[in-house]
Motif scaffolding. Sequence first.
Motif, short mmCIF file in Angstrom:
data_model
loop_
_atom_site.label_atom_id
_atom_site.label_comp_id
_atom_site.label_asym_id
_atom_site.label_seq_id
_atom_site.Cartn_x
_atom_site.Cartn_y
_atom_site.Cartn_z
N THR A 123 0.42 -1.43 -0.14
CA THR A 123 -0.19 -0.24 0.32
C THR A 123 0.99 0.94 -0.31
O THR A 123 2.02 1.02 -0.81
CB THR A 123 -0.71 -0.37 0.94
OG1 THR A 123 0.27 0.13 2.03
CG2 THR A 123 -1.29 -0.93 1.05
N ASP A 124 0.50 2.64 -0.04
CA ASP A 124 1.21 3.58 0.10
C ASP A 124 1.35 3.70 1.46
O ASP A 124 1.56 4.80 1.83
CB ASP A 124 0.24 5.04 -0.25
CG ASP A 124 0.10 4.82 -1.70
OD1 ASP A 124 0.71 4.27 -2.53
OD2 ASP A 124 -0.88 4.89 -2.21
N ASP A 125 2.32 2.93 2.42
CA ASP A 125 3.14 2.90 3.91
C ASP A 125 4.14 3.26 3.72
O ASP A 125 4.06 1.90 3.41
CB ASP A 125 1.97 2.22 4.64
CG ASP A 125 2.90 2.75 6.44
OD1 ASP A 125 3.53 3.38 6.14
OD2 ASP A 125 2.45 1.92 7.22
N PRO A 126 4.55 4.42 3.61
CA PRO A 126 6.33 3.67 3.55
C PRO A 126 6.79 2.69 4.49
O PRO A 126 7.60 2.53 4.21
CB PRO A 126 6.93 5.78 4.02
CG PRO A 126 5.13 6.12 3.68
CD PRO A 126 4.47 5.46 4.14
N LYS A 127 6.59 2.64 5.61
CA LYS A 127 6.81 1.42 6.82
C LYS A 127 6.71 0.32 6.14
O LYS A 127 7.49 -0.45 5.70
CB LYS A 127 6.07 2.09 8.18
CG LYS A 127 6.77 0.83 8.87
CD LYS A 127 6.79 0.86 10.11
CE LYS A 127 7.28 -0.23 11.49
NZ LYS A 127 7.49 -1.29 10.81
N GLY A 182 2.38 13.65 -6.02
CA GLY A 182 1.65 13.84 -4.92
C GLY A 182 1.56 13.79 -3.31
O GLY A 182 2.90 14.20 -3.28
N ALA A 183 0.76 13.54 -2.37
CA ALA A 183 1.00 13.09 -1.17
C ALA A 183 0.68 11.83 -1.59
O ALA A 183 0.53 10.61 -2.38
CB ALA A 183 -0.84 13.81 -0.12
N TYR A 184 1.29 11.40 -0.66
CA TYR A 184 0.91 9.75 -0.39
C TYR A 184 2.30 9.04 -1.57
O TYR A 184 1.55 8.42 -2.19
CB TYR A 184 -0.46 8.82 -0.13
CG TYR A 184 -1.84 9.66 0.15
CD1 TYR A 184 -1.22 8.85 1.37
CD2 TYR A 184 -2.32 10.28 -0.28
CE1 TYR A 184 -2.56 9.98 2.61
CE2 TYR A 184 -3.21 11.35 0.65
CZ TYR A 184 -3.41 10.69 1.87
OH TYR A 184 -4.14 11.05 3.15
N GLU A 185 3.27 9.46 -1.39
CA GLU A 185 3.89 8.79 -2.35
C GLU A 185 5.26 7.62 -1.48
O GLU A 185 6.31 8.14 -1.16
CB GLU A 185 4.87 10.00 -2.84
CG GLU A 185 3.97 10.89 -3.24
CD GLU A 185 3.82 10.46 -4.95
OE1 GLU A 185 3.58 9.06 -5.27
OE2 GLU A 185 3.39 10.84 -6.08
N GLU A 231 9.58 9.11 0.20
CA GLU A 231 9.65 9.09 1.73
C GLU A 231 10.23 8.43 1.82
O GLU A 231 10.54 8.44 3.38
CB GLU A 231 7.37 9.08 2.23
CG GLU A 231 6.33 9.99 2.15
CD GLU A 231 5.20 10.24 2.07
OE1 GLU A 231 5.45 9.69 3.38
OE2 GLU A 231 4.55 10.70 1.65
N ALA A 232 10.06 7.14 1.64
CA ALA A 232 10.54 5.80 2.50
C ALA A 232 12.37 6.20 2.48
O ALA A 232 12.79 5.93 2.98
CB ALA A 232 10.34 4.75 2.19
N LEU A 233 12.73 6.57 0.86
CA LEU A 233 13.95 6.64 0.43
C LEU A 233 14.82 7.37 0.65
O LEU A 233 16.01 7.89 0.45
CB LEU A 233 13.81 6.42 -1.08
CG LEU A 233 13.68 4.39 -1.58
CD1 LEU A 233 13.89 4.34 -2.59
CD2 LEU A 233 14.41 3.72 0.22
N SER A 234 14.06 8.96 0.99
CA SER A 234 14.60 9.94 0.60
C SER A 234 15.60 9.82 1.46
O SER A 234 17.09 10.78 1.63
CB SER A 234 13.87 11.52 0.68
OG SER A 234 13.01 11.29 -1.21
#
Length: 394
Positions: free
Chosen positions: A221-225, A250-253, A257-260
């Motif tokens: 899903t779009d959960d970075p964790k 967008g939002a929810y990327e 979010e996880a890799l930056s």
Amino acid sequence: MKPVDRHLADILATVRPLAPLEVEIEAALGAVLAEDVASPVPLPPFDNSAMDGYAVQAGDVAAAPVTLPVIGDVAAGDGGLNALGPGLVTRIMTGAPLPAGADAVVPVEWTDGGTARVRIDRPAPLGNAIRRAGEDVRAGDVVLREGARIGPAQIGILAGVGRRRVLVRPRPRVVVLSTGAELSEPGTPLGAGHIWESNSFMLAAAVREAGAEGFRAGSVTDDPKEFMDTLDAQLLRADAVITSGGVSMGAYEPVKEALSPLGTVTFEKVAMQPGMPQGFGVVGPDRVPIFTLPGNPVSSFVSFVLFVKPALRAMQGLPAGPPATVRATVTGPVRSPAGKRSYLRAVLTGETVAPVTGQGSHQLAALAAANALIVVPEDDTSLPEGAEVEVIPL
Ligand code: AMP
Ligand code: MG
């Protein structure tokens, strides 16, 4: 925006050929040879018969028809210690060593097939139906060079020169992970607001077609964790990772979010359409290359062709660069945004190329109907019917 060519150059400057590995020849299919292979012996190793027939001295059958005594048989696998005197013949089978003194083989079809005496109906020229030692390969000849892709025939010659094991660069193991809260597995019912997940199937297949091993890690899903946990678990078996989705503005990327925060993966806009949002870098202690492709199916496919496929070649120790193009005449006018290189889905037939209807980056059916990409340069915003264009055959 970053030029397409510079993005590929950055990728190729980062990926490394995989370490060579010695494998049984049965396991070498699809791998790339990492050594030159020479034959320790000539092939064939000895003069032998190319046909079932009779070993003769050509001079004895020059006046055919003649009838001559048969002094014995030589079968394939015989040690080859027999010799033939003048006026005598032996039966000989395909692959059997030529007796000393014989200088031609008469095919059985030219005879009455006799076993004690044989009538030979036609003369045989000197050397007829004889396979000479070394006429395929001389001792010490290199039969396969480093960098050759190993197919069935290459496995054949490896065995033919007596090799049981061979040094290869293995097929890269590539994990494909899709992201998107809207994705449902094909074969399951489609929930409200959902679409069936296609990218991981398409990209894993593209990986396999490129000579590597593709593993679908399914979708998250779009959960970075959740994305990061799945990526961590998959890294163990990966020489490279491809993700799809979650890298736009967008939002929810989740991918971005996880890799930056790692600082080892760069997200940027590449001057292309489709496929502008791209990310590339390395992850994990082994610095595994990761390609974070945009989620629109056509964008992810085109990104694979332009960036991932050349990288997989480099990882296999093969020469790598932009995809090969051909030139063709376009059957209708085309348009392209200023400042971006366009890759239009098209059907290439001989020397003409027709854009397909449906150039949206979500239009997967149009991609499936295409067999080529028309490349429209950054500075061209339109091309008339009849223009000559560069085309990437798919
Ligand atoms: P994203 O890059 O995540 O913003 O996704 C862009 C578009 O591609 C959205 O319309 C997604 O629903 C679609 N998409 C993303 N991932 C997939 C996938 N694995 N299969 C099919 N469509 C996808
Ligand atoms: Mg998404």
